[in-house]
Design a protein around this motif. Sequence first.
Motif, short mmCIF file in Angstrom:
data_model
loop_
_atom_site.label_atom_id
_atom_site.label_comp_id
_atom_site.label_asym_id
_atom_site.label_seq_id
_atom_site.Cartn_x
_atom_site.Cartn_y
_atom_site.Cartn_z
N GLY A 1 0.67 -1.46 -0.09
CA GLY A 1 -0.14 0.12 -0.30
C GLY A 1 0.82 1.18 -0.55
O GLY A 1 0.85 2.04 -0.59
N SER B 1 1.53 4.11 6.58
CA SER B 1 0.42 2.82 6.60
C SER B 1 0.60 1.78 7.79
O SER B 1 1.90 1.78 7.97
CB SER B 1 1.11 2.48 4.78
OG SER B 1 0.33 1.15 4.75
N PRO C 1 -9.15 -0.41 3.36
CA PRO C 1 -8.79 -0.60 1.91
C PRO C 1 -10.05 -0.21 1.23
O PRO C 1 -11.24 -0.42 1.46
CB PRO C 1 -9.21 -2.60 2.83
CG PRO C 1 -8.27 -1.91 3.96
CD PRO C 1 -9.03 -0.44 5.02
N CYS D 1 -5.82 -10.35 0.21
CA CYS D 1 -5.61 -8.75 -0.53
C CYS D 1 -6.99 -8.30 -1.63
O CYS D 1 -7.07 -8.00 -1.47
CB CYS D 1 -4.58 -8.68 -1.23
SG CYS D 1 -3.81 -9.78 -2.84
N GLN E 1 -3.60 -1.81 -9.13
CA GLN E 1 -4.55 -0.68 -8.24
C GLN E 1 -4.63 0.80 -9.41
O GLN E 1 -5.84 0.47 -9.45
CB GLN E 1 -3.34 -0.47 -7.51
CG GLN E 1 -4.55 1.44 -6.64
CD GLN E 1 -5.10 0.40 -5.96
OE1 GLN E 1 -4.73 -0.17 -5.31
NE2 GLN E 1 -6.50 0.85 -6.14
#
Lengths: 134, 572
Positions: free
Chosen positions: A21, A63, A115, B349, B469
């Motif tokens: 992330g 993060s 998230p 994830c 992403q």
Amino acid sequence: MPEKKIRVLIAKPGLDGHDRGAKVIARALRDAGMEVIYTGLRQTPEMIASAAVQEDVDVIGLSILSGAHNTICPQLMNLLREKGMGDVTVLVGGIIPEADLAVLKKAGIAEIFLPGTSTQDIVAFIQKRHPQQA
Amino acid sequence: MAEQDKGVTQTVAASEVSSAHRTPSAQERAWEENTLRPTLEKSPERLPEFTTISGYPIRRLYTPADLSGFDADRDLGFPGEPPYTRGIHSTMHRTRLWTMRQFAGFGTAEDTNQRFRYLLGQGQTGLSTAFDLPTLMGYDSDHALAEGEVGKCGVAISSLADMEVLFDKIPLADVTTSMTINSPAAIIWAMYLAVAEKQGADWKKISGTIQNDILKEYIAQKEYIYPPEPSMRLVIDTFEFGVKNTPKFNTISISGYHIREAGSTAIQELAFTLRDGMEYVEYALRRGLKVDEFGPQLSFFFNAHSDFFEEIAKYRAARRIWHKAMVERYGAKSARSWALRFHTQTAGCSLTAQQPYNNVVRTAIQALAAVLGGTQSLHTNSLDEAWALPTEFAATIALRTQQIIAHETGVTNTVDPLGGSYFVETLTNEIERAAWDYIHKIDAMGGMVAAIERSYPQREIAEASYRYQMAVDHKEKIMVGVNDYVADEKPLEILQIDETVAHRQAERLAKLRAERSKDEVARRLGALRKAAEGKDNLMPYLYDAVKAYATLGEICDAMREVFGTYEEVAIT
């Protein structure tokens, strides 16, 4: 005169090494024209506050996925205030239970991104808070 | 008209994908001309290009033309025989279901011991231990850097005393235990063996797994302590010790799971994991171990992500690559060295914080892929894990998901039900080929340690995760409840970790330090330090230190003094 770029410190506090992330956000903010400094892993609140002063950043992005946010965030906010950096925008992204959101906001965290947040939303949030530099 | 153009162009584009070698039959060409083309002209497909979740291009239709040169006897073989494409056992899940092994750990050893016993009571067939971050990083619960992290991501284990509580009333002679521990794996394993000994369990018979895969830590999960060379030495020490003392224990679980979670593609997960495996084999051979002695104790661990067929093809390709490598590169003669055994965990994830009950569905489909891909054991994630560690309620549904697949769906009735599918076989072949390309590239760099030192896998993964992403941000990939089908919802009830855990741990440590023999601890840590400076296998020294109740942090510190610590070059 060219506008000064928004300076962002992306930091990974605590012992956790899951940096997907942090890295994605660092790159997305850079692609959006911001100046991004990534601290690397395992930063203590002291290290992050010092880096923030040294790099004279406008924004700090933390993060945190390990559940240590309630310890780390208030410590960092106190250190920032002590160092006269109380007005820096501090953002948190990661695994944060709903019940803790208010706690973090009260500690002075500007926003918590959970998230599934799109990087565009984070870019927009930062640009809105720092319009003079966008 | 524009629409029609799009459709026609698309036919060409899609058929160019991975099909340079295709020679379609006359019937297939006729179908394209007479049936497909008019359809596309009337209504073009939804997307210009279809890709897996990893971005791998997928054709509209797979036919015998995709498998020209395919030899079922050679490329597929039969289950339980090389090249193991169809599975490592001749009867697979008809004889024995996979081990249902739910990863669990939080709070103190008492808290986790209770969850373990609950899960065993619910029909779980093996244990899997999650440790907290201080434990994973080799710090005691009362270390300054442990503040705020004790018992949060897993159970806090600082000494043999904690380990004794963790496995209290759990017979290690009968239950197999997996321990997700890497940098301090040798120490935690020594503690486990000490508990087994105390219970009277025979080391030659006990079975379980330590993850012990340090390479993927440098690549993806980043829970490393020492630099690569001393870390690899510790890994090979456990191999050597295991060959002599615990022949049924898996001394490593070579893991793609974390590589995938860090954002890799399926092909990268496969390639980097198997190349890691080859690196361990090469280090063990250099130590003088025999491939057919340690080979059967190597196990693997893969992710089960949401792209159903890509995952199944990945597991099938994995078995074929490992067999080839063990035979051709390392001269393994034993079938037990050739067969790639693996654990699977559904993709953390892929879970969403939004509309979390949807995660049950995601997990079920991912678990099904793992089963169809021939897994030996499986962990299914809980619906609340994008928020916190799972509640007992959520963990139970996750276990029930596996039981439903095992007993209600009928997918276990036959071995490798997808074998022979034009699509699955083609994808298996293509994924295998692409993985070998990566493996050869890493060979050319001088192996995986060298590749890691130049950040090659790290960079490839960062690139892939960013691409993914962006695809989600731009809605090129849809995540239900996240970038489409969004809805308001009520918050979940989640597990709160008791804030007194750190206190209780600190008290227990203080008591331990007061009660144990200081001299004995100092003597054994001294012996360990001296051995670390030399070349001896460190396992006996670690075992001695553990038995004297030296703490995890003390033992890690003793080796830190000799080995130093590792810092990565952060890339973004």
